[in-house]
Design an enzyme around this catalytic site. Structure first.
Site, PDB file in Angstrom:
ATOM      1  N   LYS A   1      -4.941 -10.661   3.947  1.00 16.90           N
ATOM      2  CA  LYS A   1      -5.857 -10.247   5.056  1.00 16.90           C
ATOM      3  C   LYS A   1      -7.146 -10.213   4.953  1.00 16.90           C
ATOM      4  CE  LYS A   1      -2.001  -6.817   4.617  1.00 16.90           C
ATOM      5  NZ  LYS A   1      -1.326  -7.251   3.462  1.00 16.90           N
TER       6      LYS A   1
ATOM      7  N   THR B   1      19.172  -8.462  -7.487  1.00 21.46           N
ATOM      8  CA  THR B   1      17.920  -9.104  -6.857  1.00 21.46           C
ATOM      9  C   THR B   1      17.089  -9.469  -8.040  1.00 21.46           C
ATOM     10  OG1 THR B   1      16.843  -7.026  -6.734  1.00 21.46           O
ATOM     11  CG2 THR B   1      18.120  -7.847  -4.884  1.00 21.46           C
TER      12      THR B   1
ATOM     13  N   TRP C   1      -4.636 -12.038   9.607  1.00 23.23           N
ATOM     14  CA  TRP C   1      -3.732 -12.463   8.628  1.00 23.23           C
ATOM     15  C   TRP C   1      -3.912 -13.990   8.496  1.00 23.23           C
ATOM     16  CZ3 TRP C   1       1.727  -9.756   9.330  1.00 23.23           C
ATOM     17  CH2 TRP C   1       1.588  -8.446   9.259  1.00 23.23           C
TER      18      TRP C   1
END
Length: 542
Positions: A439, A186, A444
């Site tokens: 936030k 990754t 959101w």
């Protein structure tokens, strides 16, 4: 009662055997680090891959041993894709854009036995060589005439010498299809990267699904140019899929600028390509600046990060190139969804079609998905409810190499870390990464929506939206913009363009202009670095 059908293992070598038998004369074209254009066929690829399989075994590489590559997209790299995995070893593609210390850590974690690399990366390999304790052989991907006169790497081997030392009299072993075939790490934006270990079975099933008409729609009539690097999740599976369907392959090597790519598209009559939005932005800028067009390219796969509607519109309306908006992850091999319009969408106005195409699309057969709230409860597929995206399927990782990070699954599902919606037709749309959601006042704000709209503003080359601290609202959005060369762009123009296109309370409190936005090793915007840069930023008074 069991069925009475044969069972043959799904092996990567079988893709190459098929290509040699049925598409042997099909061409593979590579722009080499030596500076020339190399041409040969699938038949020659198969012969050389068999010779290389014998060569790596002669170096002492056995079943399950890792062979690392540090290379651009090219025919020698493709030979290693098949020679290493086909012989029972594990192909480990390394990302040269990582920091040398991180590269050294990855090689040590993987315990690579052999490292094969392109000439471009000689200085990098010399730098990391002291960290490569497990590596017993280092191979330069070139012929004898291009070997360096001086080199700090002891006993450096020449790839073509290894090829020449062996015949192609080699039979691919009949392996267990569940054996490991390749290893990718990754991107590791936080902490150390984690290894994803693919199997022959998962890779072949991914290859089948990716070539389907409602996926990448590949066939022997295509000429495929993978801009996405072969060190980035196996070039999204294109080296395998092209072999399976017998498509002509064009490899761009290290030259990924707009001018070099456009030249190859035209001279080799490319019909389909794939890459991340940042690469396509460079190509579109070049084409627009020079009044060029695309004579044969008919579709491009865009993934890695969200593709803005403005980019989709440019490709499709100005250049008649279909955009296949896709989503995936290293842990998904990588393809999870592709956005293809359904027949009913043809009746919609162009803007409404673009709204659909901005979504990452429907899952490929073999991938299940769902969205859940903060309590793990599944949310409806209504295009409105937003939650964390979970997936499972035939080519989804169930754990990481060496058990790094513990068990990642939640009740058998892999948590992607993406926040998304899914509509009634199963079209999924990423609204943000969970770690990037802004936030504000308990609500959101999706940064991707703001970025997509800002990217359509005249004069904007790139835009990133991040949350910065606010004394009243906890966080408020800050828009970071890279202007196009020569553009006269100010805060008022950008905010005016956003006005009416998003909820008023979503509107960024400020806009800052920068020369560049930091990009990661796979071309994604590094928002954590932006947040670090602007951690002390003071929003202007309301």
């Amino acid at each position: 009662m069991n069925g009475l059908m044969m069972q043959q293992p799904l092996l990567i070598s079988s893709l190459l055997v098929h290509a040699e038998r049925h598409h042997g004369a099909q061409e593979i074209v590579s722009r080499r680090t030596e500076g020339d254009l190399h041409r040969y066929t699938f038949r020659e690829l198969a012969r050389r891959a068999r010779r290389m399989a014998k060569a790596i075994q002669a170096l002492g590489v056995g079943q399950g041993d890792r062979v690392a590559t540090l290379a651009w997209n090219g025919y020698r790299h493709l030979e290693l894709y098949y020679a290493v995995s086909g012989s029972g070893a594990v192909l480990h593609t390394l990302n040269p854009r990582l920091h040398p210390d991180q590269l050294g850590w990855i090689v040590a974690n993987a315990e690579d036995r052999v490292l094969c690399f392109d000439q471009t990366f000689l200085p990098l390999v010399e730098k990391v060589a002291p960290l490569l304790k497990s590596v017993q052989h280092v191979v330069l991907l070139c012929d004898r005439t291009h070997m360096p006169a001086r080199c700090s790497i002891p006993n450096l081997l020449c790839y073509e010498d290894l090829i020449d030392a062996h015949s192609d009299d080699y039979a691919w072993p009949q392996l267990d299809e569940n054996l490991a075939s390749s290893l990718c790490y990754t991107s590791g934006t936080t902490g150390n990267p984690k290894g994803v270990l693919y199997s022959h079975r998962s890779t072949v099933l991914h290859t089948y699904a990716s070539a389907l008409p409602d996926a990448l729609n590949l066939s022997s009539r295509d000429t495929v140019l993978p801009v996405v690097p072969m060190f980035h999740v196996n070039a999204w599976g294109l080296p395998y899929a092209a072999c399976m369907v017998g498509a002509k392959v064009v490899f761009p090597g290290a030259q990924l600028d707009g001018a070099s790519l456009h030249e190859l598209f035209e001279s080799e009559r490319v019909t389909v390509s794939a890459g991340v939005p940042t690469v396509w932005q460079g190509l579109l800028t070049h084409v627009e600046a020079h009044g060029l067009n695309f004579s044969t390219m008919r579709r491009t796969v865009i993934g890695g990060s969200a593709c803005s509607p403005a980019m989709i519109r440019s490709f499709e309306e100005q250049y008649r190139v279909q955009v296949l908006h896709a989503w995936g992850m290293t842990e998904l091999s990588p393809l999870g969804t592709v956005c293809i319009l359904q027949p009913k969408h043809a009746e919609l106005p162009v803007d409404a079609q673009l709204q659909v195409q901005a979504k990452q699309g429907q899952s490929l057969f073999g991938i299940d998905m769902k969205i859940v709230d903060a309590h793990g409860q599944e949310l409806p597929w209504d295009g409105q409810a937003s939650g964390e995206l979970l997936v499972r399927g035939h080519w989804v990782a169930q754990s990481y190499f060496r058990g790094e990070g513990g068990d990642p699954l939640v009740d058998g599902w892999f948590p992607t870390g993406d926040v998304s919606t899914i509509d009634a037709d199963g079209y999924m749309q990423i609204t943000d990464r969970a770690k990037d959601v802004i936030k504000s006042g308990g609500e959101w704000i999706g940064s991707i929506d703001i970025e997509n709209i800002a990217m359509a503003c005249p004069g904007v080359a790139m835009a990133a939206c991040i949350g910065v601290k606010h004394p009243k609202w906890d966080e408020r959005p800050l828009l970071v913009v890279v202007p196009k060369p020569g553009a006269q762009l100010g805060k008022a123009e950008v905010l005016g363009f956003l006005s009416g296109k998003i909820a008023k309370w979503w509107t960024p409190d400020d806009v800052v202009f920068v020369d560049a936005i930091p990009l990661g090793a796979t071309g994604k915007m590094l928002k954590h670095k932006l947040r670090e840069s602007f951690k002390d930023y003071l929003m202007p008074a309301a």
